[in-house]
Design an enzyme around this catalytic site. Structure first.
Site, mmCIF file in Angstrom:
data_model
loop_
_atom_site.group_PDB
_atom_site.id
_atom_site.type_symbol
_atom_site.label_atom_id
_atom_site.label_comp_id
_atom_site.label_asym_id
_atom_site.label_seq_id
_atom_site.Cartn_x
_atom_site.Cartn_y
_atom_site.Cartn_z
ATOM 1 N N GLY A 59 8.349 -11.281 36.840
ATOM 2 C CA GLY A 59 8.548 -10.193 35.879
ATOM 3 C C GLY A 59 7.736 -8.965 36.235
ATOM 4 N N ASN A 61 8.644 -6.050 37.370
ATOM 5 C CA ASN A 61 9.311 -4.751 37.364
ATOM 6 C C ASN A 61 9.041 -3.923 36.118
ATOM 7 O OD1 ASN A 61 11.009 -6.923 36.253
ATOM 8 N ND2 ASN A 61 12.383 -5.250 35.687
ATOM 9 N N SER A 62 8.338 -4.484 35.117
ATOM 10 C CA SER A 62 8.069 -3.722 33.902
ATOM 11 C C SER A 62 6.843 -4.287 33.193
ATOM 12 C CB SER A 62 9.282 -3.754 32.952
ATOM 13 O OG SER A 62 9.527 -5.079 32.505
ATOM 14 N N GLY A 65 3.501 -6.926 34.042
ATOM 15 C CA GLY A 65 3.738 -7.306 35.430
ATOM 16 C C GLY A 65 3.741 -6.117 36.371
ATOM 17 N N TYR A 215 9.645 -18.706 20.054
ATOM 18 C CA TYR A 215 8.743 -17.974 20.943
ATOM 19 C C TYR A 215 7.344 -18.566 20.878
ATOM 20 C CZ TYR A 215 6.042 -14.291 23.159
ATOM 21 O OH TYR A 215 5.187 -13.610 23.994
#
Length: 334
Positions: A59, A61-62, A65, A215
């Protein structure tokens, strides 16, 4: 007789008053839910701290991370960005490389979809074939309170991505991590683990779906996974620690429905009460880089300090039971 033109002053005043009341209510609620955190002190390490080291970040890319990858690149690490969205990863990599300066590490982009165990296996086959060593694995990617959906193999999406995907990923990279020792595994959990428990009778939520509970269950699973994995990795030179980053402004909450009129107020409040991605990345950066945690394993950290967990997150029997069930679910037979 002249016609009287209705004045808009009254309606405007009412709208302003309503907005002020609603805005004040939202800010008050945010203050109660998310007390303003003290300023985060950004970590500083020598420029070549991670020179010659390879780090996998899921993760990347945003959010946290991406911020973590940027910091590691400045420390001259070789970072493998393991991402589902390759276009987003390429855009993020360009941003990171542009801002990293002349003396920077290397970025490698690889596809990884944690909602597909086939994708996880393919990714690990490539890593084990192509990489001579892995110094750090950061299990960061996650999904938050999505509508009820299932992974490719039919697992409830939050449990499947946040726990099972990373469970298999870590298992398939363990031999390489052991061969690369001393090496580290970092697991991103959440303080919301406190509101969940492991529903061993219905891990896939077939009998009812509560997205908030699922979650929390997945984040508790992260902590129990860390506990049991640390026990199994004793004397191997591989350590594993978890962290709770706090409330961070990321895209993780994209599935949370906020009324249209409240969105601007929520955004403004988030600027006041939430951490930035860079601030949220400080504890994972600490666990990746710091000599202070050399040899430390099986712990959870918050704000770069060890965090005391609730008893349900340190239950060794539950951790072992979850491990055995997870192993069967992802098809690990040995």
């Amino acid at each position: 007789m002249d016609k009287q033109v209705p004045s808009s002053t009254g309606s405007m005043s009412t709208a302003v008053l309503v907005a002020a009341v609603v805005g004040g209510g939202v800010l008050l609620l945010m203050r109660r839910l998310f007390p303003r955190q003290k300023a985060v002190q950004l970590l500083r390490y020598p420029a070549a701290t991670m020179l010659g080291k390879t780090v996998i970040v899921t993760g990347a890319n945003s959010g946290i991370g991406k911020a973590l990858t940027a910091e590691l690149l400045k420390l001259q690490a070789r970072v493998i960005m393991a991402c589902r969205d390759l276009r987003g990863a390429e855009e993020a990599a360009r941003d990171i490389q542009r801002d990293a300066g002349a003396q920077k590490g290397e970025v490698v982009i690889k596809h990884l979809d944690l909602a597909s165990l086939t994708s996880v296996r393919t990714f690990c086959e490539e890593i084990n074939k192509e990489e001579p060593k892995i110094d750090v694995l950061v299990n960061n990617a996650g999904i938050y309170q999505c509508p009820y959906t299932k992974t490719e193999e039919g697992f409830e999406m939050q449990f499947g991505v946040n726990h099972l995907g990373h469970f298999l990923l870590t298992h398939l990279l363990l031999d390489l991590l052991k061969a690369s020792a001393p090496s580290r595994i970092v697991v991103v959990s959440s303080k919301l683990y406190k509101y969940g428990h492991i529903n061993f009778d219905d891990l896939n939520s077939e009998n009812g779906y509560n997205k908030a509970f699922c979650y929390s269950q997945s984040k508790l699973a992260n902590l129990l996974f860390t506990l049991e994995l640390a026990r199994q990795l004793e004397d191997t030179g591989v350590t594993v620690n978890a962290l709770t980053p706090g409330i961070v402004r990321t895209r993780l909450g994209r599935h949370v429905q906020i009324p249209l009129l409240a969105k601007p107020l929520f955004y403004l409040a988030s600027l006041v009460f939430f951490k930035s991605p860079l601030e949220g990345a400080q504890t994972p950066l600490y666990l990746v880089c710091s000599p202070d945690v050399e040899g430390v394993s099986g712990k959870c950290f918050a704000n770069c300090e060890e965090e005391k967990l609730m008893s349900k997150a340190t239950d060794e029997q539950a951790a072992k039971r979850l491990w055995d069930m997870s192993r069967r679910m992802v098809g690990i037979t040995e």
